[in-house]
Motif scaffolding. Structure first.
Motif, PDB file in Angstrom:
ATOM      1  N   PRO A   1       0.824  -1.217   0.000  1.00 35.26           N
ATOM      2  CA  PRO A   1       0.000   0.000   0.000  1.00 35.26           C
ATOM      3  C   PRO A   1       0.858   1.267   0.000  1.00 35.26           C
ATOM      4  CG  PRO A   1      -0.824  -1.584   1.595  1.00 35.26           C
ATOM      5  CD  PRO A   1       0.489  -2.121   1.093  1.00 35.26           C
ATOM      6  N   GLY A   2       0.499   2.199  -0.893  1.00 38.34           N
ATOM      7  CA  GLY A   2       1.177   3.482  -0.944  1.00 38.34           C
ATOM      8  C   GLY A   2       2.573   3.453  -1.536  1.00 38.34           C
TER       9      GLY A   2
ATOM     10  N   ALA B   1       5.557  -3.307  -9.167  1.00 41.77           N
ATOM     11  CA  ALA B   1       4.216  -3.462  -8.609  1.00 41.77           C
ATOM     12  C   ALA B   1       3.800  -2.089  -8.081  1.00 41.77           C
ATOM     13  CB  ALA B   1       4.197  -4.494  -7.495  1.00 41.77           C
ATOM     14  N   PHE B   2       2.757  -1.531  -8.642  1.00 39.73           N
ATOM     15  CA  PHE B   2       2.256  -0.212  -8.252  1.00 39.73           C
ATOM     16  C   PHE B   2       0.988  -0.375  -7.433  1.00 39.73           C
ATOM     17  CE2 PHE B   2       4.791   0.806 -11.872  1.00 39.73           C
ATOM     18  CZ  PHE B   2       5.061   2.160 -11.863  1.00 39.73           C
ATOM     19  N   ALA B   3       0.942   0.230  -6.278  1.00 36.00           N
ATOM     20  CA  ALA B   3      -0.304   0.292  -5.521  1.00 36.00           C
ATOM     21  C   ALA B   3      -1.224   1.298  -6.222  1.00 36.00           C
ATOM     22  CB  ALA B   3      -0.039   0.732  -4.088  1.00 36.00           C
ATOM     23  N   GLN B   4      -2.527   1.046  -6.166  1.00 35.40           N
ATOM     24  CA  GLN B   4      -3.502   1.954  -6.772  1.00 35.40           C
ATOM     25  C   GLN B   4      -3.238   3.381  -6.316  1.00 35.40           C
ATOM     26  OE1 GLN B   4      -7.586   1.195  -5.667  1.00 35.40           O
ATOM     27  NE2 GLN B   4      -8.361   2.295  -7.430  1.00 35.40           N
TER      28      GLN B   4
ATOM     29  N   ASP C   1      -5.687   1.015 -11.067  1.00 31.50           N
ATOM     30  CA  ASP C   1      -5.884  -0.041 -10.072  1.00 31.50           C
ATOM     31  C   ASP C   1      -4.483  -0.492  -9.671  1.00 31.50           C
ATOM     32  OD1 ASP C   1      -8.706  -0.129 -10.589  1.00 31.50           O
ATOM     33  OD2 ASP C   1      -8.336  -1.413 -12.324  1.00 31.50           O
ATOM     34  N   ASN C   2      -4.374  -1.384  -8.700  1.00 32.76           N
ATOM     35  CA  ASN C   2      -3.087  -2.032  -8.491  1.00 32.76           C
ATOM     36  C   ASN C   2      -2.659  -2.605  -9.834  1.00 32.76           C
ATOM     37  OD1 ASN C   2      -3.018  -1.619  -5.697  1.00 32.76           O
ATOM     38  ND2 ASN C   2      -3.701  -3.671  -5.205  1.00 32.76           N
TER      39      ASN C   2
END
Length: 111
Positions: free
Chosen positions: A25-26, A45-48, A101-102
């Motif tokens: 997250p974040g 990996a990108f958090a939303q 989104d994620n």
């Protein structure tokens, strides 16, 4: 020992590419698989809600979306890419990415 050109990944084994990086997250999480003067291969990996602000690169950059959905800006054009799609961003053209989104991606930069 032989010189290895790829790092941070097991050799001689079938692996789930998207499973090599986890969402946090974040945050934007990255795992470099190879980097030298002519090529860079990195998993992200990108958090939303996370993003990479517009920038340009000295080579062509190709992103393969492994999971989720991203909005990619290339110059003044916005592209939505989802799981299984690939987008090529040309050298020296400003580009940025936003996590709608994620999402996870494999980035290949060729210089």
């Amino acid at each position: 020992m032989e010189k290895r050109f790829i790092k941070n990944i097991e050799f001689s084994k079938a692996l789930d590419m998207a499973g090599l990086v986890d969402y946090q997250p974040g945050k934007v999480v990255s795992l470099t698989l190879s980097q030298n003067k002519t090529v860079s291969i990195t998993l992200f990996a990108f958090a939303q809600g996370e993003a990479i602000s517009p920038h340009s690169a000295p080579g062509d950059a190709m992103v393969y979306i492994l999971d989720g959905r991203a909005e990619i800006t290339i110059g003044n054009e916005k592209i939505t890419a989802t799981t299984g799609q690939v987008v090529v961003m040309p050298a020296n053209i400003p580009h940025g990415l936003d996590a709608v989104d994620n999402f996870k991606m494999l980035l290949v930069l060729i210089m």
